[in-house]
Enzyme design. Structure first.
Site, short mmCIF file in Angstrom:
data_model
loop_
_atom_site.label_atom_id
_atom_site.label_comp_id
_atom_site.label_asym_id
_atom_site.label_seq_id
_atom_site.Cartn_x
_atom_site.Cartn_y
_atom_site.Cartn_z
N HIS A 158 63.93 33.75 30.38
CA HIS A 158 63.05 32.72 29.78
C HIS A 158 62.62 31.68 30.82
CE1 HIS A 158 64.75 34.18 25.90
NE2 HIS A 158 65.87 34.21 26.61
N SER A 279 43.13 23.46 50.99
CA SER A 279 42.24 22.88 50.00
C SER A 279 41.16 22.11 50.73
CB SER A 279 43.03 21.95 49.08
OG SER A 279 42.17 20.97 48.52
N LYS A 285 47.64 20.68 51.07
CA LYS A 285 47.85 21.87 50.25
C LYS A 285 48.00 23.16 51.05
CE LYS A 285 47.69 22.36 46.30
NZ LYS A 285 46.54 22.33 45.37
N GLU A 292 47.53 34.90 43.80
CA GLU A 292 46.75 34.63 42.58
C GLU A 292 45.70 35.71 42.36
OE1 GLU A 292 45.92 30.10 42.30
OE2 GLU A 292 46.38 30.51 44.38
N GLN A 324 29.36 59.79 33.04
CA GLN A 324 28.95 59.29 34.35
C GLN A 324 29.60 57.93 34.62
OE1 GLN A 324 25.01 60.03 36.11
NE2 GLN A 324 24.55 57.92 35.57
N1 ARG Z 1 25.66 62.16 37.67
C1 ARG Z 1 26.24 62.92 36.62
C2 ARG Z 1 27.62 62.41 36.27
O1 ARG Z 1 28.17 61.72 37.03
C3 ARG Z 1 26.34 64.36 37.05
C4 ARG Z 1 26.35 65.30 35.91
C5 ARG Z 1 25.03 65.31 35.25
N2 ARG Z 1 24.91 66.37 34.32
C6 ARG Z 1 23.93 66.40 33.43
N3 ARG Z 1 23.92 67.42 32.64
N4 ARG Z 1 23.01 65.51 33.36
O2 ARG Z 1 28.16 62.69 35.24
#
Ligand code: ARG
Length: 460
Positions: A158, A279, A285, A292, A324
């Site tokens: 604690h 600082s 300081k 941090e 993606q």
């Molecule tokens: N840039 C795309 C990704 O990172 C690659 C795959 C894209 N495939 C597609 N069918 N559009 O996912």
């Protein structure tokens, strides 16, 4: 606007500017270029070995890909957003370099299995780097722990002074956490190290691929058994991010301790100028900014894990473009976690404990009260609950007298419990207290030295 040269056959016009902006991933997925090129070379060689493309075309493709790798390495490659991603940027350049043979590279392949393959290779490399970083962190901790196996400090629960411990013991707790972090990365590596290449778009392909060969050449343990799973699973990235997030949580806890310890109110450790900042207004300081920032980086890493969990949870099989977004989460978490790990390692190497301040603090707040209660149990055969109660009354007496437990006279102690003898003094010093905690895993300096030797051996 012209249509996309890779997939624009059925389109009459190119994308709206905003479409290109939301769709393009090249600004971040260019980080996959080395993996993309390595996997493409392996794919082309396999296609030739299986008679799917000619050896001459495969050779031209390999030479072209090597040239592109050099261009990117040297910063001479022009990336294009119109070409969306790293896969199409590389293939378009390949066409410029070697002509129509470039168009044969994508036989029996889709960007879906291509990106899954590239990303697994990238994550695998990051796992190996993180593991090496953790080993260096452990070595720094073990070295400091060995030097301070008998340096007394207050142990807290604690954040209230609880019992005296040694600084070495405290540091070794983080060595244990780091060991489990490494085990989590190793487990994530096994999940990651499976080959999706050959899954094609989602259903596999009609071409007679040799998936054993591509797996072997890319260092994967095996080919993934289900093409839908191959293109649509990202649990390897989730597992990696969990390992990163848990590791970052450990680093952040240590960072928090460094912030406390280096505050003049504690004065337990001093960070050198190398890990402190000043600082702009208060000349005296010395701020622990690096610690941090480690705390804050931890929040980013955790955020990345939550982001990808959120991205994945509603996706039907197989690939969807949502995926993606896996890359920015993983890249940012990797950068943040690696930086936090390196900074924490540096701070551990750098910090100098103030043994006098630690010892003074360890002696405050009746920290050896448990030792007194244990003496009553051991010598006077009191039940622990009763010993606890007796000691509590003695603590209250010391508090009223504004002195420590060891400063009370035998007469004062006996006024609470007549059976107490002068021998009780022997357990009330800080050194006696830590030296007595000899249970396996305990804070006794001999036990700490034993653990230091264990870890020195493990980390050789
Ligand atoms: N840039 C795309 C990704 O990172 C690659 C795959 C894209 N495939 C597609 N069918 N559009 O996912």
């Amino acid at each position: 606007m012209t249509t996309n040269e890779m997939w624009g056959g059925r389109f009459a016009r190119g994308p709206a500017a905003i479409m290109e902006a939301i769709n393009a991933s090249i600004d971040f997925d260019r980080r996959l270029y080395a993996q993309d090129i390595a996997a493409s070379k392996v794919h082309a060689r396999m296609l030739a070995n299986r008679g799917i493309i000619s050896q001459a075309d495969a050779d031209a493709i390999a030479r072209g890909l090597d040239a592109i790798k050099t261009e990117i390495d040297q910063g001479k490659f022009t990336f294009s957003r119109a070409l969306e991603d790293i896969h199409m940027n590389v293939e378009a350049r390949l066409k410029e370099l070697i002509g129509d043979a470039a168009g044969r590279l994508h036989t029996a392949r889709s960007r879906n299995d291509q990106v899954a393959t590239d990303f697994r290779l990238w994550v695998r490399d990051s796992i190996d780097a993180m593991e090496a970083g953790l080993a260096a962190f452990q070595r720094a901790l073990v070295k400091k722990a060995g030097a301070h196996a008998a340096t007394v400090m207050p142990g807290f629960t604690h954040l209230q002074t609880a019992q005296p411990i040694t600084f070495g013991h405290h540091l070794l707790a983080y060595v244990e956490m780091a060991a489990r972090d490494r085990a989590r990365f190793q487990a994530a590596r096994r999940t990651t190290n499976e080959n999706p290449l050959g899954s094609a778009a989602l259903a596999g392909t009609s071409f007679p691929l040799d998936r054993e060969a591509t797996s072997r050449e890319l260092g994967f343990a095996s080919a993934m058994r289900n093409s839908l799973d191959g293109v649509s699973s990202r649990d390897f990235a989730l597992e990696y991010l969990s390992a990163c997030a848990i590791m970052a949580t450990h680093l952040s806890r240590l960072a928090e301790e460094v912030v406390l310890w280096s505050s003049p109110a504690f004065g337990f450790v001093r960070l050198s100028d190398a890990f402190s900042t000043g600082s702009s207004i208060m000349p005296q300081k010395r701020n622990p900014d690096a610690a941090e920032l480690v705390r804050a980086k931890c929040a980013r890493v955790t955020g990345a894990l939550v982001t990808l969990l959120g991205v994945m949870k509603g996706l039907p099989l197989a690939y969807a473009k949502d995926m993606q977004e896996d890359k920015e989460a993983v890249f940012d978490a990797t950068d943040s976690a690696a930086l936090a790990l390196a900074a924490m390692t540096g701070m551990v190497e750098d910090m100098q404990p103030n043994e006098i301040a630690m010892r003074r603090a360890a002696g405050e707040a009746f920290s050896t009260a448990t030792d007194m209660a244990d003496w009553l149990v051991r010598v006077l055969k009191k039940p622990f609950r009763e010993a606890h109660h007796i000691t509590g009354r003695i603590v209250a007496m010391a508090e009223a007298r504004k002195c420590g437990l060891a400063d009370l006279s035998l007469g004062e102690l006996q006024s609470v419990e007549p059976g107490i003898t002068a021998d009780i003094q022997s357990v009330l010093s800080l050194d006696a207290s830590v030296a007595s905690r000899t249970s396996f895993g305990g804070t006794a300096p001999d036990r700490v030295r034993e653990q230091v030797r264990y870890w020195q051996e493990q980390l050789k």
